[in-house]
Design an enzyme around this catalytic site. Sequence first.
Site, short mmCIF file in Angstrom:
data_model
loop_
_atom_site.label_atom_id
_atom_site.label_comp_id
_atom_site.label_asym_id
_atom_site.label_seq_id
_atom_site.Cartn_x
_atom_site.Cartn_y
_atom_site.Cartn_z
CB THR A 278 -0.81 0.04 1.33
OG1 THR A 278 -1.22 -1.26 1.66
CG2 THR A 278 -2.00 0.95 1.24
NE ARG A 306 -8.81 -8.12 0.35
CZ ARG A 306 -7.73 -7.38 0.60
NH1 ARG A 306 -7.22 -6.60 -0.32
NH2 ARG A 306 -7.14 -7.43 1.78
N GLY A 308 -10.32 -4.37 0.57
CA GLY A 308 -9.47 -4.45 1.77
C GLY A 308 -9.70 -3.25 2.67
CG ASP A 309 -6.53 -2.04 5.37
OD1 ASP A 309 -6.15 -2.60 4.31
OD2 ASP A 309 -5.76 -1.44 6.12
CB THR A 329 0.67 -0.57 4.70
OG1 THR A 329 1.02 -1.56 3.74
CG2 THR A 329 1.81 -0.41 5.70
N GLY A 330 -1.03 -3.38 5.28
CA GLY A 330 -0.90 -4.74 5.83
C GLY A 330 -2.03 -5.60 5.37
N GLY A 332 -5.28 -6.49 5.00
CA GLY A 332 -6.46 -5.64 5.16
C GLY A 332 -7.57 -6.22 6.01
#
Lengths: 412, 412
Positions: A278, A306, A308-309, A329-330, A332
């Site tokens: 990210t 999908r 994500g966060d 970042t990671g 999600g």
Amino acid sequence: MLEQMYEKKTKNLHFIVLLVSFIDVFVVCSHYFLQLNLCKPSKNKGFCIILANRKKTLAMKQILTLLIGFFILFSCNNVKKGAPEVKKEVNKSEKIANTFGIVIHGGAGTILKKNMSDSLEIAYTSKLKEAITTGHSILNNGGTSLEAVTATINIMEDSPLFNSGKGAVFTHDETNELDASIMDGATLNAGAVAGVTHIKNPINLALEVMNNSPHVLLAGEGAEQFARQQGFEMMDPSYFYTEKRYQSLLRVKEREMREQYKSISFEDSFIKDSKFGTVGCVALDKNGNLAAGTSTGGMTNKRWNRIGDSPIIGAGTYANNATCAVSSTGWGEYFIRAMVAHDISAMMEYKGISLQEAAKEVIQNKVPALGGDGGIVAIDKDGNIAMEFNTAGMYRAHMNAKGELIIKIYKE
Amino acid sequence: MLEQMYEKKTKNLHFIVLLVSFIDVFVVCSHYFLQLNLCKPSKNKGFCIILANRKKTLAMKQILTLLIGFFILFSCNNVKKGAPEVKKEVNKSEKIANTFGIVIHGGAGTILKKNMSDSLEIAYTSKLKEAITTGHSILNNGGTSLEAVTATINIMEDSPLFNSGKGAVFTHDETNELDASIMDGATLNAGAVAGVTHIKNPINLALEVMNNSPHVLLAGEGAEQFARQQGFEMMDPSYFYTEKRYQSLLRVKEREMREQYKSISFEDSFIKDSKFGTVGCVALDKNGNLAAGTSTGGMTNKRWNRIGDSPIIGAGTYANNATCAVSSTGWGEYFIRAMVAHDISAMMEYKGISLQEAAKEVIQNKVPALGGDGGIVAIDKDGNIAMEFNTAGMYRAHMNAKGELIIKIYKE
């Protein structure tokens, strides 16, 4: 921190002080008691025995009082030792009222020195530098934190080094679906887009959603219809093609063919890293306004549209002038379940802990407890920053009002 | 609360006690000072003057000491007054450890008695009753809160009375795009879908995403592809057609034609109400596990694949066994920006306030401060509930472990 330490030490002092005071109360009361002739020294029973022993009590008090004296001396020493630190902090926050700052990340993961060539390391470092100095100069010239966040993220979106814009990972269907979000700490206004496939700089579209639509989050074709209406250029999807990301998809798919979909569960560090990534930026401008933004291509081989966060306010992005601005970042899914960005802000607001403490608690304890990994960059309303991650590395940089620049990749 | 109050009171006491102790230290030290003949009473200058005035100091100390005595007596009284309250709370939570409960909503808005026919009121009341008793009986028979939430929401999704499933509002393109989310307070696991158009019960698909995919949020066609793969029935879009909702869309569009898009900004209460609506359910089961779920058709005349708060974990839905389960209904954009569901949980966790206090703060202060309106239903880990809204009405019902049922529509 210092306050807490001091509180702990003074607790012991308080106990002795309280004891002495009780004796004081006893002594003074007994003084009047005797004056009223309620107890004659000769009576010598019950409460009067205690009164008769006033001398012993007074001796005990003298010892305790001396103890307090030593304790206070000792405490004063400690406060003196701590004093410069406190002073520094006060100065810092006074100075910081007119300060500004910017922090960026380019993704977290199993980023190890041994796997990195010198030329690649230089490429990452110089792109991070280009991005952060762009944002910094906007802030330095009196620009808003929203302007700085957008311009900084644009540079990373346009670089194939990062998983966002050009350089985004591929979905299962070999497309690039981009997510982004932005939040204004002054108004708590926010904008986000999910799953767009023709937008060069998704963070700009997120800003457009925030500023020129009644909505916060637009998805897929609808978001692009809005973009066209607002005059955004539609990129040919081939713009997002990069050989490196495409090869990553092929490797992940090949592995998936060999094994059950679920069993791969990211245990292979290469696959895991190629899955995530990210870019994000948080900034505090000279007017004390915070902003946060995040942009991503999501997860390699993602399917079923999908989300994500990154486009989720409170998970991937959050900014509030009362507390801080955070970009995540990671992995999600875990960042959504842990409400990472909002949780850090909420801990600061309701628990009264520092940004650094809140970020550490969420990234080192709460997210791993669920099974997730990743990191955040954040800046608070006083310009204090956090660059917290629980992976081997995170591309990150910070620049303060003095122009001091820190660029880091690995854990230290 | 009580602790905080007590701490505040004792702060004043501490100050006087400390003062007395300093005088004590002074008196005792001066005693030794005089014994060492460092100050002769005749010298009468500098520190020796102060020593010479020991009698005055001692008189002052006596007054202060008596003050401490009164203060301690007063504090003890206060603690006694507070004590029964603490005891009551302890009893309550002991009793509630084996309890369960369920709360539902069917949307909030300008719901006024004068605009409601008797027959419609009966229809709403009986459907709310059918829904909540279904969930309650699942809980009563030892079912999980997730099972209760899903079954309860299904009944409201299948009723054309509510804006979810059958009865969902129409988008600008005359389609019905459904959103839903569910969260498990025991594991903080969550699932959500946004913009599905062929799914009869979106809450079931959200549950499927949670249980049988590595993801939290799937959108649009991708979500339906996942649904087909998992054996979900695909409904013909005509299933979602209801004359009432279609007429609402036509009215909103007509109005839009007449005025600037932005200027309508929901100031017409009819349009405003036809725009919103959600169904939601929160439950605590006999094992102490919390769950929350929300399902909606979103906003009448919505376009650009707008996603509201309902499928956003932390905004429309949140559950955490450590605190509470919350389902929101209202103007989604504001509920996302205020992170309504997670904020209520965070206030309970970090500020230590009750569910009722947290819900009131968010719904009556924070959301209106941004310009939004709506409400929430919530239940905490001890079975305490909240049904808070800042609109004229909210379809809502609550049923506790004893089987006591409350159904309400209007403000009271």
